[in-house]
Enzyme design. Structure first.
Site, PDB file in Angstrom:
ATOM      1  N   HIS A 186      21.499 -41.547 -48.541  1.00 55.09           N
ATOM      2  CA  HIS A 186      22.122 -42.548 -47.689  1.00 55.09           C
ATOM      3  C   HIS A 186      23.401 -43.106 -48.289  1.00 55.09           C
ATOM      4  O   HIS A 186      24.278 -43.556 -47.567  1.00 55.09           O
ATOM      5  CB  HIS A 186      21.100 -43.591 -47.231  1.00 55.09           C
ATOM      6  CG  HIS A 186      20.290 -43.032 -46.104  1.00 55.09           C
ATOM      7  ND1 HIS A 186      19.107 -42.363 -46.320  1.00 55.09           N
ATOM      8  CD2 HIS A 186      20.560 -42.918 -44.791  1.00 55.09           C
ATOM      9  CE1 HIS A 186      18.669 -41.889 -45.159  1.00 55.09           C
ATOM     10  NE2 HIS A 186      19.529 -42.228 -44.218  1.00 55.09           N
ATOM     11  N   CYS A 490      22.332 -33.344 -35.778  1.00 54.18           N
ATOM     12  CA  CYS A 490      22.810 -34.698 -36.067  1.00 54.18           C
ATOM     13  C   CYS A 490      22.735 -35.021 -37.554  1.00 54.18           C
ATOM     14  O   CYS A 490      22.920 -36.156 -37.953  1.00 54.18           O
ATOM     15  CB  CYS A 490      22.049 -35.742 -35.252  1.00 54.18           C
ATOM     16  SG  CYS A 490      20.300 -35.819 -35.680  1.00 54.18           S
TER      17      CYS A 490
HETATM   18  C1  PEP Z   1      18.454 -35.997 -40.960  1.00 58.18           C
HETATM   19  O1  PEP Z   1      17.415 -35.986 -41.617  1.00 58.18           O
HETATM   20  O2  PEP Z   1      19.265 -35.050 -40.940  1.00 58.18           O
HETATM   21  C2  PEP Z   1      18.816 -37.174 -40.160  1.00 58.18           C
HETATM   22  C3  PEP Z   1      19.829 -37.134 -39.332  1.00 58.18           C
HETATM   23  O3  PEP Z   1      18.066 -38.314 -40.342  1.00 58.18           O
HETATM   24  P1  PEP Z   1      18.249 -39.312 -41.598  1.00 58.18           P
HETATM   25  O4  PEP Z   1      19.447 -38.858 -42.371  1.00 58.18           O
HETATM   26  O5  PEP Z   1      18.426 -40.673 -41.052  1.00 58.18           O
HETATM   27  O6  PEP Z   1      16.965 -39.120 -42.318  1.00 58.18           O
END
Ligand code: PEP
Ligand code: MG
Length: 565
Positions: A186, A490
């Site tokens: 993140h 995504c």
């Molecule tokens: C992913 O895992 O690619 C995603 C878009 O969700 P997050 O990054 O919020 O886990």
């Protein structure tokens, strides 16, 4: 000149002084006593420290704006809270050291606020932040959190938590470098969304001294101390280049006109408004847990409706894909997840929390439906961390009960990719989350710097899972004599312009990314036809490894070098 190598997350070449994020403040030893110090003196030292913390926070609040200002003002008020100081002085009178007294008093006040629930519960974080600042002041060490400096700087940290960004001022931070973290952590996601040049997993970088001038190349993943004229020229050239990319015209397409809608990943209304201004073709991922990070209790119906409606209202008539709460692992929400789980990434996270805390998901769907009814957006809803066709069918039934007509699933677990055909019997679309799909395909925690090379969405095994999902959608359509249901991406992979070409070539129908990445992705997609994209996808998926796949594709996309991407 020392070079630190890491993994490039956001392109950009900048030069500036580093500011090291101080380590978290550790608890004073349990039961630490005054040990001969006069209690009156200890109490006076504590009050002086509290006043100094308050003055510093007030001064910063005076310079800040928006959310950051509000956070700082609330924390400044708490620093001189009479209840907190009175409780600490009482403990000092009973023999505790000043540091231990404020630590325990902070615990007591935070627990009390937490038990009050609602708005008061949110303030418990301010108390814990304040007590850490007071302890830092008493110890004579730097205050925790994002450092404060009047001049623009390059932020160097071990790692960042999503909550750290509340006070991160993009106007002051030139670049972000972390020793830990992976390219899909993140920290990386936040750096991309802020458009900050960033490098993660740069081992040893925290040994740099505050104020050292360094050069950061966010595309190459390199940090150079004591840069020379060559680097200064590269940084100056980047500043000019970055302004030539231009803005997105609102239609993602390949050179032959094949359309690939380019949508935005958002964490709330503020991001959505910025994404709409950047001409994003709707929202491909609303991370609803980002609306409630730091909440200790489940947000109420009205609060949820307002948060979702704020996003929907930015995109009247356009698609907004809402992801239901994805709590767990790196995004804990205390009202849903168990902080003591031994292996949180493989634990009760995402959709699975409906097993252990039933009711929260149904209430969230009701709030999404209410916000949908009060807005003009075309709202789709998807669940994170779906692993089986049975889960997909259960989620679709819950959406239908809530009056939400377009249910979907995220494909983040290899089992979902490999059984996409059956999942898509139950739902209307799939969206591939390459961040988690990569960590689960490679068995490599996305937050760990040392595993960054494994945690790379260019890994041919990950690309094969993307292909399996698209093939599953085609097989599902062929069996029913219909057209294939949409399969988007995504995850962060969509924000890498070269990988976006590969994903298009694999048959993905739309891409969603931070709005800041859309102009570069759009520009590169327009340089290839669908047939060329398919060739590049074959090249990547047939490569021996991630490094070879990336190099082979990048070599055939000359615009990347021209734009410094
Ligand atoms: C992913 O895992 O690619 C995603 C878009 O969700 P997050 O990054 O919020 O886990
Ligand atoms: Mg995910």
């Amino acid at each position: 000149m020392t070079t630190y190598s890491g993994v490039g997350v956001t392109p950009g070449r900048v030069m500036g002084p580093v500011k090291i994020m101080p380590p978290a403040i550790t608890a004073p030893p349990a039961g630490e006593l005054l040990d001969g110090v006069d209690p009156a003196e200890a109490a006076a030292a504590l009050k002086t420290a509290a006043r100094a913390v308050q003055a510093e926070l007030r001064e910063r609040a005076g310079r800040a704006s928006g959310d950051g200002k509000a956070v700082l003002e609330a924390t400044a008020l708490m620093a001189a809270d009479p209840m907190l100081l009175k409780a600490a002085v009482k403990l000092i009178d009973a023999g505790a050291s000043a540091q231990r007294a404020i630590w325990d008093a902070g615990d007591g006040v935070a627990t009390m606020l937490l038990n009050l629930g609602g708005y008061m519960a949110e303030r418990s974080h301010d108390v814990l932040d304040v007590r850490a600042r007071i302890v830092a002041e008493l110890r004579g060490v730097p205050a925790p959190g994002i450092p404060d400096w009047a001049e623009p700087f390059i932020l160097v940290a071990e790692d960042l938590a999503p909550a750290d960004t509340a006070t991160l001022d993009p106007a002051l931070v030139l670049a972000l470098v972390t020793a830990g973290g992976g390219p899909q952590s993140h920290t990386a996601i936040i750096a991309r969304s802020l458009g900050l040049p960033a490098v993660v997993a740069a081992a040893g970088v925290t040994e740099l001294a505050d104020g050292t001038v360094v050069y950061v190349d966010g595309a190459a993943g390199a940090i150079l101390s004591t840069p020379g004229e060559e680097q200064a020229a590269a940084a100056a050239a980047w500043a000019v280049q970055a302004s030539t990319l231009g803005s997105f015209d609102g239609t993602g397409r390949l050179a032959d006109g094949t359309e690939i809608p380019l949508r935005a990943n958002v964490g709330g209304a503020k991001d959505a408004v910025a994404a709409a201004a950047a001409n994003a073709q709707g929202v491909g991922l609303l991370r609803t847990e980002f609306c409630f990070l730091g909440h200790d209790t489940e947000p109420g119906h009205e609060e949820q409706v307002a948060a979702y409606k704020g996003v929907f209202d930015a995109f009247p008539g356009q698609k907004v894909v809402v992801r239901t709460l994805d709590a767990g692992a790196d995004k804990p929400l205390p009202f849903l997840t168990d902080a003591t789980e031994p292996n949180p990434a493989l634990g009760v996270r995402g959709y699975r929390t409906d097993l252990t805390t039933p009711g929260v998901l149904a209430r969230q769907l009701a709030a999404i439906a209410a916000a949908d009814a009060a807005s003009q957006a075309d709202v789709w809803v998807m669940a994170p961390m779906i692993s089986t066709a049975a889960e997909a069918a259960d989620f679709a039934a819950m959406c239908s009960a809530a009056g939400l007509p377009v249910p979907g699933v995220m494909v983040e677990v290899p089992s979902a990719a490999l059984t996409a055909r059956h999942l898509l019997d139950a739902v209307e679309f799939a969206s591939i989350g390459t961040n988690d799909l990569t960590q689960y395909a490679m068995a490599a925690d996305r937050q760990l710097g040392p595993l960054a090379a494994l945690n790379d969405p260019w890994q041919p095994a990950v690309l094969a899972l993307v292909k399996a999902t698209v093939d599953g959608a085609a097989a599902q359509a062929a069996a029913g004599g219909t057209t294939a249901k949409p399969v988007g991406v995504c995850g962060e992979a969509a924000a890498d312009p070269a990988l976006a070409v590969v994903l298009a070539g694999l048959g993905v129908s739309s891409l969603s990314m931070t709005a800041r990445a859309i102009p570069a992705v759009s520009a590169v997609l327009r340089t290839v036809t669908a047939a060329q994209a398919r060739e590049l996808a074959e090249l990547a998926i047939g490569a021996r490894g991630a490094v070879e796949a990336r190099a082979a594709v990048r070599a055939r996309l000359p615009l990347l070098a021209e734009l410094g991407l």
